[in-house]
Design an enzyme around this catalytic site. Sequence first.
Site, PDB file in Angstrom:
ATOM      1  N   TYR A 158       0.840  -1.202   0.000  1.00 34.75           N
ATOM      2  CA  TYR A 158       0.000   0.000   0.000  1.00 34.75           C
ATOM      3  C   TYR A 158       0.876   1.253   0.000  1.00 34.75           C
ATOM      4  CZ  TYR A 158      -3.139   3.623   1.702  1.00 34.75           C
ATOM      5  OH  TYR A 158      -3.832   4.799   1.847  1.00 34.75           O
ATOM      6  N   GLU A 180     -11.532   5.557   4.906  1.00 36.54           N
ATOM      7  CA  GLU A 180     -10.958   6.360   5.990  1.00 36.54           C
ATOM      8  C   GLU A 180     -11.980   6.546   7.106  1.00 36.54           C
ATOM      9  OE1 GLU A 180      -7.882   6.945   6.317  1.00 36.54           O
ATOM     10  OE2 GLU A 180      -7.081   6.828   4.275  1.00 36.54           O
ATOM     11  N   TRP A 198      -5.297   1.633  10.325  1.00 39.05           N
ATOM     12  CA  TRP A 198      -5.463   1.527   8.878  1.00 39.05           C
ATOM     13  C   TRP A 198      -5.232   0.088   8.441  1.00 39.05           C
ATOM     14  CZ3 TRP A 198      -7.969   3.216   5.070  1.00 39.05           C
ATOM     15  CH2 TRP A 198      -7.601   2.911   3.748  1.00 39.05           C
TER      16      TRP A 198
END
Length: 191
Positions: free
Chosen positions: A17, A39, A47
């Site tokens: 990522y 988000e 995350w």
Amino acid sequence: MQRCAWAKDGDVLMCQYHDEEWGAPVHDDNALFAFLCLEGAQAGLSWRTVLSKREHYYQRFHGLQINRVAAMPDDELESLLQSPEIIRNRRKIYAMRNNARAVQEIIAQCGNLDNYLWSFVDGQPIINHWQHANTVPAKTKQSTHMSHALKKRGLHFVGPTICYALMQATGMVNDHLTSCFRHPIQSKADH
């Protein structure tokens, strides 16, 4: 190869990522909406947790396409509360549909989501020059301004910290450390 500190722990998913997505400018409305959803799902969590469930979000929420999420009926959202592959938080699940409908209004009024969101950084990425991870802020005046504007339009899970994470993820802000190979300084040095 030097990476930002958060992508150095040997976690393949996080490294991928970081290396391929985080901080790269995103201008597609549906892709921006997807990041906005993800988000928001992250609120109060890591995350990493959301990233590991990302594909399931795409499957369960019709590819995170704005119009398709906006059209999801209550019974479909309710069924998602039984899906262990996503974060089963009623407020977060319903916020995705709510936010899709609010984004439809933004698009109707402003032409597209891209120009609207990028207007908070004057249409150009902000390139920061952080040398240490502990100096990267959790929010900025731009993310606070974006948060207030989105909340005023009825969106949920769009606090200043979430908005800043959105800005970082979609390249509105480049917060790669100066030692990271993804920072523009390092990219120029490689050529």
